[in-house]
Design a protein around this motif. Structure first.
Motif, PDB file in Angstrom:
ATOM      1  N   LEU A   1      11.205 -15.249 -17.453  1.00 45.36           N
ATOM      2  CA  LEU A   1       9.787 -15.016 -17.197  1.00 45.36           C
ATOM      3  C   LEU A   1       8.924 -15.596 -18.308  1.00 45.36           C
ATOM      4  O   LEU A   1       7.713 -15.400 -18.333  1.00 45.36           O
ATOM      5  N   GLY A   2       9.555 -16.257 -19.248  1.00 49.82           N
ATOM      6  CA  GLY A   2       8.779 -16.882 -20.311  1.00 49.82           C
ATOM      7  C   GLY A   2       8.559 -15.976 -21.509  1.00 49.82           C
ATOM      8  O   GLY A   2       7.600 -16.152 -22.239  1.00 49.82           O
ATOM      9  N   ALA A   3       9.466 -15.002 -21.701  1.00 44.65           N
ATOM     10  CA  ALA A   3       9.344 -14.156 -22.893  1.00 44.65           C
ATOM     11  C   ALA A   3      10.063 -14.842 -24.043  1.00 44.65           C
ATOM     12  O   ALA A   3      11.094 -15.472 -23.843  1.00 44.65           O
ATOM     13  N   SER A   4       9.500 -14.679 -25.242  1.00 40.01           N
ATOM     14  CA  SER A   4      10.188 -15.228 -26.402  1.00 40.01           C
ATOM     15  C   SER A   4      11.351 -14.309 -26.755  1.00 40.01           C
ATOM     16  O   SER A   4      11.470 -13.213 -26.213  1.00 40.01           O
TER      17      SER A   4
ATOM     18  N   VAL B   1       3.926 -14.611 -12.727  1.00 38.92           N
ATOM     19  CA  VAL B   1       3.522 -15.479 -13.836  1.00 38.92           C
ATOM     20  C   VAL B   1       2.954 -16.813 -13.351  1.00 38.92           C
ATOM     21  O   VAL B   1       2.601 -17.665 -14.155  1.00 38.92           O
TER      22      VAL B   1
ATOM     23  N   ARG C   1       9.342 -22.148 -18.732  1.00 35.92           N
ATOM     24  CA  ARG C   1       9.859 -21.078 -17.872  1.00 35.92           C
ATOM     25  C   ARG C   1       8.744 -20.344 -17.153  1.00 35.92           C
ATOM     26  O   ARG C   1       8.981 -19.697 -16.134  1.00 35.92           O
ATOM     27  N   LYS C   2       7.528 -20.437 -17.686  1.00 37.08           N
ATOM     28  CA  LYS C   2       6.420 -19.840 -16.943  1.00 37.08           C
ATOM     29  C   LYS C   2       6.110 -20.672 -15.699  1.00 37.08           C
ATOM     30  O   LYS C   2       5.596 -20.152 -14.705  1.00 37.08           O
TER      31      LYS C   2
ATOM     32  N   LEU D   1      20.204 -20.672 -23.735  1.00 35.46           N
ATOM     33  CA  LEU D   1      20.633 -19.368 -24.231  1.00 35.46           C
ATOM     34  C   LEU D   1      22.134 -19.307 -24.471  1.00 35.46           C
ATOM     35  O   LEU D   1      22.624 -18.364 -25.073  1.00 35.46           O
TER      36      LEU D   1
ATOM     37  N   TYR E   1       5.180  -7.124 -16.485  1.00 30.07           N
ATOM     38  CA  TYR E   1       5.849  -7.588 -17.706  1.00 30.07           C
ATOM     39  C   TYR E   1       5.527  -9.041 -18.052  1.00 30.07           C
ATOM     40  O   TYR E   1       5.168  -9.372 -19.176  1.00 30.07           O
TER      41      TYR E   1
ATOM     42  N   MET F   1      17.517 -22.583 -19.022  1.00 28.01           N
ATOM     43  CA  MET F   1      18.169 -21.309 -19.304  1.00 28.01           C
ATOM     44  C   MET F   1      19.485 -21.526 -20.027  1.00 28.01           C
ATOM     45  O   MET F   1      20.010 -20.612 -20.670  1.00 28.01           O
TER      46      MET F   1
ATOM     47  N   GLN G   1      10.068 -11.022 -28.118  1.00 30.93           N
ATOM     48  CA  GLN G   1       9.532 -10.147 -27.074  1.00 30.93           C
ATOM     49  C   GLN G   1      10.664  -9.508 -26.274  1.00 30.93           C
ATOM     50  O   GLN G   1      10.620  -8.333 -25.944  1.00 30.93           O
ATOM     51  N   THR G   2      11.671 -10.299 -25.959  1.00 30.04           N
ATOM     52  CA  THR G   2      12.803  -9.770 -25.205  1.00 30.04           C
ATOM     53  C   THR G   2      13.497  -8.654 -25.977  1.00 30.04           C
ATOM     54  O   THR G   2      13.818  -7.600 -25.422  1.00 30.04           O
TER      55      THR G   2
ATOM     56  N   PRO H   1      10.198 -24.363 -24.296  1.00 27.95           N
ATOM     57  CA  PRO H   1      10.925 -23.792 -23.150  1.00 27.95           C
ATOM     58  C   PRO H   1      10.227 -22.565 -22.574  1.00 27.95           C
ATOM     59  O   PRO H   1      10.348 -22.273 -21.391  1.00 27.95           O
ATOM     60  N   ILE H   2       9.473 -21.862 -23.424  1.00 25.98           N
ATOM     61  CA  ILE H   2       8.783 -20.661 -22.934  1.00 25.98           C
ATOM     62  C   ILE H   2       7.686 -21.051 -21.947  1.00 25.98           C
ATOM     63  O   ILE H   2       7.553 -20.449 -20.876  1.00 25.98           O
TER      64      ILE H   2
ATOM     65  N   PHE I   1      14.051  -4.656 -14.437  1.00 27.24           N
ATOM     66  CA  PHE I   1      14.100  -3.955 -15.716  1.00 27.24           C
ATOM     67  C   PHE I   1      14.105  -2.464 -15.453  1.00 27.24           C
ATOM     68  O   PHE I   1      13.566  -2.017 -14.443  1.00 27.24           O
TER      69      PHE I   1
ATOM     70  N   ILE J   1       3.599  -9.977 -21.640  1.00 28.36           N
ATOM     71  CA  ILE J   1       4.130 -10.784 -22.738  1.00 28.36           C
ATOM     72  C   ILE J   1       3.224 -11.972 -23.042  1.00 28.36           C
ATOM     73  O   ILE J   1       3.314 -12.562 -24.106  1.00 28.36           O
TER      74      ILE J   1
ATOM     75  N   SER K   1      14.287 -11.569 -18.571  1.00 28.45           N
ATOM     76  CA  SER K   1      13.119 -11.595 -19.447  1.00 28.45           C
ATOM     77  C   SER K   1      12.827 -13.019 -19.915  1.00 28.45           C
ATOM     78  O   SER K   1      11.682 -13.473 -19.883  1.00 28.45           O
ATOM     79  N   CYS K   2      13.866 -13.722 -20.322  1.00 27.00           N
ATOM     80  CA  CYS K   2      13.656 -15.101 -20.788  1.00 27.00           C
ATOM     81  C   CYS K   2      13.136 -15.977 -19.660  1.00 27.00           C
ATOM     82  O   CYS K   2      12.269 -16.827 -19.864  1.00 27.00           O
TER      83      CYS K   2
END
Ligand SMILES: Nc1ncnc2c1ncn2[C@@H]1O[C@H](COP(=O)(O)OP(=O)(O)OP(=O)(O)O)[C@@H](O)[C@H]1O
Ligand SMILES: [Mg+2]
Lengths: 542, 275
Positions: A427-430, B188, B108-109, B79, B131, B76, A433-434, B104-105, B121, B135, A424-425
């Motif tokens: 894909l650019g989810a905050s 995305v 990551r896109k 995290l 998804y 990443m 959102q995750t 970072p968001i 998922f 988002i 999820s992260c």
């Protein structure tokens, strides 16, 4: 010859032990090896636990099952002594009383309206309401003839029942004397059997009188209604309430012929089936014991009480417990985790009696004071009248169930594969959102089962509800909506703890408490089973 | 974004042997990167320039830091608690991605990622791909339908799943799940796709499909792929970087790495004598 033999044996075999040694001599104890002993020890422990559990269940069900027979007899006497007949009429009186109460509520509303919004002095307001007061008095007096009838007949019926009970006591006494071999004394105990038909005749003879009274009553109410004062000049809304009152009264009058028909068809000799005893327990709306008129063992008030308290507890505990679990699992730094987790788990170290004591001494009063503050009056049920009520108990029960919900929900969140979070992260989810879209849904089955187990914990809790729930045995008034949450209630656990100490062993009351215990047990069982099922059924495939 | 001046890499492109040398622009520029897991140094002074619209393979023995470097490229590693870049920088299109004002968001896109173990998922195939758009607040059905189809076609999965878009993504085979994850990353609209051992859990046929897909994808995307299979690196990459104990040992076009590596350690590794 040994010498030559030795030469022919292969060299590896010359040492004393066999070439391929896989057997070993084991020490045995009572014919068991050490491993088997250990196994037997643990197996034995498990077996003892199972046997004890089975014994408890057998005891519970055996003690409880006899209740239904006893209650059947209880209901039979209720019918044979004519109490049931009179209660049919009494229901009319009760309905009328409820209507009168509505009228008083209406008057109160009108009075508030006049004094507060129209700024009249209390004396002026009372003057304006004189017509309404006059109407109220006449409405409330209309029931007098019926009430008189009920009380006259009630005395007769109560006397029949007393006579029957005396006979029962004498029968037991005689049986006891006979068992002790005192036949002479036993013979002296005279039992005059009750002739129900003859005794009931005076009651049944009043049917024509009742018909007359009832017709007058209905006509009286009708004329009163047509002459009811209008409240439109005070406030249109109140007039609408008045119309509603009239409608309800007419609906009540419409039930009168039905009651008359019931009375005419009533037969004291009609047997009470066992199922009636069962449904009187399951659907019974009264729990009334040691009453001079009739004892009722209906679980509904206790069940709704338990349910109400649990709902309050879960309303508080679910957001807090699940929220804390999400925070600790997903957001908190390791330091915070080390702090919060043990702190929440520590809550379960409080003895519940201490929490209950706190509820009586502090929380109940605190909540009531708070509810009296002007700016919270919009909350339904505020200001609180009783210090001990479902809300007070629910708040403390929430505290009890938070550790359960928190720990299990945290486990469930922990079991969500890390890969999902990373995906999820990536894909650019905050983070939020995750959590909302991936992690919580994936852990949902676990969270639901955590909530269910928290519910099980709450519904079985005794001390807090006994001390803080107010112990009023009545179905909460759900017509007032969420305000019902602030009413005092009694619970299934509370009633057992409170009454078990003072009942006669083997008596109907004693057994009724056992049946409540069984109901509680089955409920807990169902909750736990559902929790198990949900978690295994919807566990996400890894 | 300010574009750095186009430049011809010193290392030659395999394709340049056939066609006249096409100018290849550097997209990612890593300089003097030191990376730490708490106190443990996992990357040591990495200098690396990665070309646009080419496939670069990261190879090296287990634990040498390939994944770590890959995860630095889309941050990443943020995290994981305690990770830090102590020295050096990573620039994509000339922008330092670790600058405080870089989100970072958003990064990551632009830099998608496919993991070693396929991780769809627990949702439907359609929702798995939607998804990434949802988002971002895109919920228009027509737009979602369009992107889902385009992404699935892009990942060569459309024909296999077009009739079961609303069934669970977990019901697909391992290879299909991995392509679903690629499709999800494509949805995305990234420029760069990072793949960490994307085929290590797949059978040869599924692997061949993914490799074919990689060939397709490099027309439009810059790909970086970590792999333990020498054959795979040789088959699908244009450039190869060899790492050992957190250091970059050699970086050149794939043919050079496999045919005539300049470093004896590289030689030993690609010929299978250690690792
Ligand atoms: N989360 C972590 N915390 C601490 N150390 C880590 C972590 N992840 C990796 N490392 C260490 O960093 C070093 C590089 O790890 P990395 O995962 O990048 O290796 P790799 O080249 O991808 O190996 P493999 O081929 O086995 O995937 C290893 O020594 C590893 O032990
Ligand atoms: Mg790796």
């Amino acid at each position: 010859m040994p010498a030559t033999a030795e030469n022919t044996i292969p060299s590896s075999a010359t040492t004393a032990r066999p070439a391929f040694a896989i057997t070993r001599k084991r020490t045995r104890f009572l014919g068991l090896t050490l491993d088997e002993c250990i196994q037997a020890f643990f197996g034995g422990n498990a077996l003892v636990a199972l046997i004890v559990l089975a014994l408890i269940m057998v005891f519970l069900f055996r003690e409880g099952a006899a209740f239904f027979g006893q209650n059947q007899r209880n209901l039979t006497v209720y019918r044979q002594a004519g109490l049931e007949y009179i209660d049919h009429i009494r229901r009319q009186e009760t309905a009328h009383t409820a209507l009168t109460r509505r009228l008083y509520d209406l008057r109160l509303a009108a009075f508030t309206q006049l004094t507060q919004n129209q700024r009249l002095s209390p004396a002026d307001a009372n003057a304006r309401l004189a017509a309404l007061d006059d109407f109220s008095v006449r409405f409330s007096d209309a029931v007098m003839p019926i009430r008189g009838l009920v009380s006259d007949l009630g005395e007769v019926a109560a006397a029949i029942k007393t006579r029957f009970n005396v006979n029962e006591d004498k029968t037991t006494q005689r049986a006891q004397l006979l068992a002790e071999g005192r036949a002479a004394e036993a013979a002296q105990v005279v039992i005059e059997p009750v002739d129900f038909a003859a005794e009931l005749q005076p009651i049944l003879d009043t049917l024509p009188l009742y018909r007359e009274t009832n017709a007058a009553f209905a006509a009286g109410l009708e004329t009163l209604l047509t002459a009811a004062p209008s409240l439109a000049q005070i406030e249109p809304g109140l007039d609408a309430r008045m119309d509603e009152f009239k409608r309800q009264t007419r609906a009540c009058i419409a039930t009168f012929p039905e009651i008359e028909r019931k009375l005419a068809a009533w037969d004291y000799a009609q047997p009470v089936p066992l199922t009636a005893s069962l449904s009187a327990f399951i659907f019974g709306r009264d729990w009334l014991t040691a009453s001079f008129w009739q004892d009722w063992y209906g679980i509904i008030p206790l069940f709704t009480g338990s349910l109400l308290v649990s709902i309050v507890a879960l309303l508080i505990a679910v957001p807090l417990g699940v929220g804390a679990a999400i925070y600790v699992n997903q957001v908190a730094t390791p330091r915070e985790q080390r702090l919060i987790k043990p702190a929440i788990e520590f809550i379960s170290a409080f003895p519940s009696v201490v929490l209950g004591f706190f509820g009586i001494a502090v929380l109940g009063e605190l909540l009531r004071r708070f509810s009296q503050a002007g700016w919270v009056h919009w909350v339904p049920g505020f200001p609180i009248i009783e210090r001990l009520n479902a809300l007070t108990a629910g708040c403390l029960l929430a505290l009890i169930s938070i550790p359960t919900i928190f720990t299990l929900a945290e486990d469930a969140l922990n079991n969500v594969p890390r890969a999902l979070k990373e995906a999820s992260c990536a894909l650019g989810a905050s983070r939020l959102q995750t959590i909302v879209k991936i992690i919580t849904p994936a852990a949902l089955s676990g969270i639901i089962s955590a909530i269910l187990l928290g519910f099980g914990r709450v519904i079985g809790e005794t001390m807090i509800v006994l001390l803080c729930a107010g112990n009023r045995i009545a179905i909460p008034d759900f017509t007032s909506g969420p305000a019902a949450l602030t009413q005092p209630v009694h619970t299934m656990t509370g009633i057992i703890a409170q009454e078990m100490g003072e009942v006669v062993r083997g008596g109907i009351h004693y057994r009724a408490l056992f049946v409540v215990g069984i109901a509680l047990f089955l409920l807990s069982l169902a909750i736990n089973y559902a929790a198990q099922k949900i978690i295994t059924r919807y566990r996400i495939a890894e | 974004m300010t574009l750095p001046p186009p430049r011809t890499p010193k290392i030659e492109n395999r394709e340049s042997k056939i066609a006249p040398p096409a100018p290849v622009r550097t997209l990612i520029e890593i300089t003097g990167l030191d990376f730490y897991y708490s106190e443990k140094k996992a990357l040591d002074d990495i200098h690396l320039r990665l070309p646009e619209k080419r496939v670069t393979a990261f190879i090296g023995p287990s634990g040498c830091g390939k994944s770590t470097l890959l995860r630095c490229l889309n941050r990443m590693n943020d995290l994981i608690d305690g990770t830090a870049i102590r020295r050096g920088s990573i620039k994509i299109n000339g922008i330092d991605i670790n600058r405080p004002d870089v989100d970072p968001i958003e990064l990551r896109k632009r830099v998608g990622m496919v993991f070693q173990k396929s991780n769809p998922f627990p949702k439907s195939i359609y929702e798995n791909i939607a998804y990434g758009l949802r988002i971002q607040g895109i919920n228009t059905k027509s737009r979602l339908d369009e992107v889902v189809e385009r992404s699935l076609r892009g990942a060569a999965l459309w024909d296999e799943v077009k009739d079961r878009l609303h069934e669970s993504g977990l019901g697909l085979s391992g290879g299909q799940q991995q392509r679903l994850c690629i499709a999800r990353a494509l949805a995305v609209g990234p420029e760069i796709i990072l793949m960490d051992e994307p085929c290590s859990a797949l059978d040869p046929i599924a692997t061949a499909k993914i490799e074919e897909l990689i060939h397709e994808l490099k027309r439009r995307y810059t790909l970086i792929i970590v792999t333990h299979s020498m054959q795979q690196a040789a088959r699908c990459s244009d450039f190869t970087a060899f790492f050992y104990l957190g250091r970059l040992i050699e970086h050149a076009d794939t043919r050079t790495i496999f045919m005539s590596p300049s470093n004896p350690q590289t030689e030993a590794y690609v010929s299978g004598r250690f690792g």
